[in-house]
Design a protein around this motif. Structure first.
Motif, mmCIF file in Angstrom:
data_model
loop_
_atom_site.group_PDB
_atom_site.id
_atom_site.type_symbol
_atom_site.label_atom_id
_atom_site.label_comp_id
_atom_site.label_asym_id
_atom_site.label_seq_id
_atom_site.Cartn_x
_atom_site.Cartn_y
_atom_site.Cartn_z
ATOM 1 N N MET A 1 -14.167 -42.201 -105.979
ATOM 2 C CA MET A 1 -15.611 -42.150 -105.786
ATOM 3 C C MET A 1 -15.782 -41.482 -104.444
ATOM 4 N N ARG A 2 -16.836 -40.882 -104.268
ATOM 5 C CA ARG A 2 -17.282 -40.331 -102.865
ATOM 6 C C ARG A 2 -18.414 -40.756 -102.498
ATOM 7 N N ILE A 3 -18.562 -41.149 -101.412
ATOM 8 C CA ILE A 3 -19.811 -41.494 -100.452
ATOM 9 C C ILE A 3 -20.254 -40.511 -99.725
ATOM 10 N N GLU A 4 -21.630 -39.857 -100.162
ATOM 11 C CA GLU A 4 -21.635 -38.692 -99.133
ATOM 12 C C GLU A 4 -22.021 -38.619 -97.803
ATOM 13 N N ARG A 5 -22.667 -39.857 -97.403
ATOM 14 C CA ARG A 5 -22.926 -40.004 -96.017
ATOM 15 C C ARG A 5 -23.875 -38.934 -95.361
ATOM 16 N N THR A 6 -25.017 -38.485 -96.360
ATOM 17 C CA THR A 6 -25.785 -37.422 -96.043
ATOM 18 C C THR A 6 -26.501 -37.396 -94.656
ATOM 19 N N SER A 7 -26.862 -38.589 -94.277
ATOM 20 C CA SER A 7 -27.587 -38.714 -92.812
ATOM 21 C C SER A 7 -26.526 -38.545 -91.831
ATOM 22 N N TYR A 8 -25.602 -38.813 -91.985
ATOM 23 C CA TYR A 8 -24.655 -38.716 -90.927
ATOM 24 C C TYR A 8 -24.183 -37.199 -90.803
ATOM 25 N N LEU A 9 -24.072 -36.564 -91.890
ATOM 26 C CA LEU A 9 -23.693 -35.036 -92.305
ATOM 27 C C LEU A 9 -24.901 -34.180 -91.594
ATOM 28 N N ASN A 10 -26.062 -34.691 -91.823
ATOM 29 C CA ASN A 10 -27.118 -34.052 -91.324
ATOM 30 C C ASN A 10 -27.164 -33.834 -89.900
ATOM 31 N N GLN A 11 -27.130 -34.784 -89.437
ATOM 32 C CA GLN A 11 -26.876 -35.049 -87.851
ATOM 33 C C GLN A 11 -25.886 -34.061 -87.479
ATOM 34 N N LEU A 12 -24.742 -34.125 -87.746
ATOM 35 C CA LEU A 12 -23.768 -33.188 -87.361
ATOM 36 C C LEU A 12 -24.200 -31.830 -87.373
ATOM 37 N N ILE A 13 -24.666 -31.337 -88.644
ATOM 38 C CA ILE A 13 -25.056 -30.099 -88.925
ATOM 39 C C ILE A 13 -26.282 -29.772 -87.772
ATOM 40 N N ALA A 14 -27.084 -30.435 -87.859
ATOM 41 C CA ALA A 14 -28.122 -30.295 -86.567
ATOM 42 C C ALA A 14 -27.877 -30.082 -85.428
ATOM 43 N N SER A 15 -26.903 -30.809 -84.781
ATOM 44 C CA SER A 15 -26.214 -30.686 -83.484
ATOM 45 C C SER A 15 -25.111 -29.600 -83.455
ATOM 46 N N GLN A 16 -24.889 -29.074 -84.610
ATOM 47 C CA GLN A 16 -23.762 -27.958 -84.242
ATOM 48 C C GLN A 16 -24.135 -26.815 -83.638
ATOM 49 N N ASN A 17 -23.077 -26.226 -82.948
ATOM 50 C CA ASN A 17 -23.278 -24.995 -82.045
ATOM 51 C C ASN A 17 -24.391 -25.366 -80.664
ATOM 52 N N ASN A 18 -24.465 -26.597 -80.387
ATOM 53 C CA ASN A 18 -25.373 -26.856 -79.400
ATOM 54 C C ASN A 18 -24.372 -26.896 -78.028
ATOM 55 N N GLY A 19 -23.245 -26.503 -78.046
ATOM 56 C CA GLY A 19 -22.195 -26.653 -76.982
ATOM 57 C C GLY A 19 -21.842 -27.971 -76.531
ATOM 58 N N LEU A 20 -22.298 -28.959 -77.328
ATOM 59 C CA LEU A 20 -22.039 -30.371 -76.521
ATOM 60 C C LEU A 20 -20.866 -30.917 -77.677
ATOM 61 N N ILE A 21 -19.927 -31.660 -77.032
ATOM 62 C CA ILE A 21 -18.862 -32.705 -77.894
ATOM 63 C C ILE A 21 -19.548 -33.520 -78.514
ATOM 64 N N LYS A 22 -19.003 -33.848 -79.741
ATOM 65 C CA LYS A 22 -19.438 -34.919 -80.827
ATOM 66 C C LYS A 22 -18.616 -35.927 -80.510
ATOM 67 N N ILE A 23 -19.286 -37.187 -80.379
ATOM 68 C CA ILE A 23 -18.388 -38.467 -80.519
ATOM 69 C C ILE A 23 -18.860 -39.159 -81.631
ATOM 70 N N ILE A 24 -17.786 -39.374 -82.563
ATOM 71 C CA ILE A 24 -18.242 -40.249 -83.706
ATOM 72 C C ILE A 24 -17.703 -41.677 -83.369
ATOM 73 N N THR A 25 -18.546 -42.615 -83.239
ATOM 74 C CA THR A 25 -18.058 -44.155 -83.100
ATOM 75 C C THR A 25 -18.576 -44.988 -84.383
ATOM 76 N N GLY A 26 -17.827 -45.989 -84.581
ATOM 77 C CA GLY A 26 -17.894 -47.105 -85.382
ATOM 78 C C GLY A 26 -16.855 -48.021 -85.488
ATOM 79 N N ILE A 27 -16.949 -49.133 -86.193
ATOM 80 C CA ILE A 27 -15.797 -49.977 -86.427
ATOM 81 C C ILE A 27 -14.470 -49.538 -87.245
ATOM 82 N N ARG A 28 -13.559 -50.220 -87.045
ATOM 83 C CA ARG A 28 -12.298 -49.592 -87.802
ATOM 84 C C ARG A 28 -12.684 -49.562 -89.233
#
Length: 87
Positions: A1-28
């Motif tokens: 089963m695949r959980i898409e996490r569309t909201s998080y994916l869209n945030q990554l896509i929106a900030s893609q190519n802006n020259g900033l490093i992306k840091i993904i945080t969360g619990i284990r």
């Protein structure tokens, strides 16, 4: 089963190519690696990004222990980027 996490994916896509490093945080075990290594990876491939232009390193994997040192990771990235720039 695949959980898409569309909201998080869209945030990554929106900030893609802006020259900033992306840091993904969360619990284990909340899906950070899955988001990057599967969902975002599949998105990049669907956009025509060559698989050879994507560097995936799981720093918590014992097999990648040598990459836990900043200088070695930097060398791996620079080497891969130079290979693709020459091609």
């Amino acid at each position: 089963m695949r959980i898409e996490r569309t909201s998080y994916l869209n945030q990554l896509i929106a900030s893609q190519n802006n020259g900033l490093i992306k840091i993904i945080t969360g619990i284990r075990r909340c899906g950070k690696s899955y988001l990057l290594f599967n969902i975002f990876y599949d998105y990049l491939i669907s956009q025509g990004i060559d698989n050879n232009h994507i560097i995936k390193i799981a720093l918590d994997d014992v097999l990648n222990e040598e990459h836990q040192h900043l200088r070695l990771v930097h060398r791996v990235i620079r080497t891969n980027c130079q290979i693709h720039l020459k091609a």
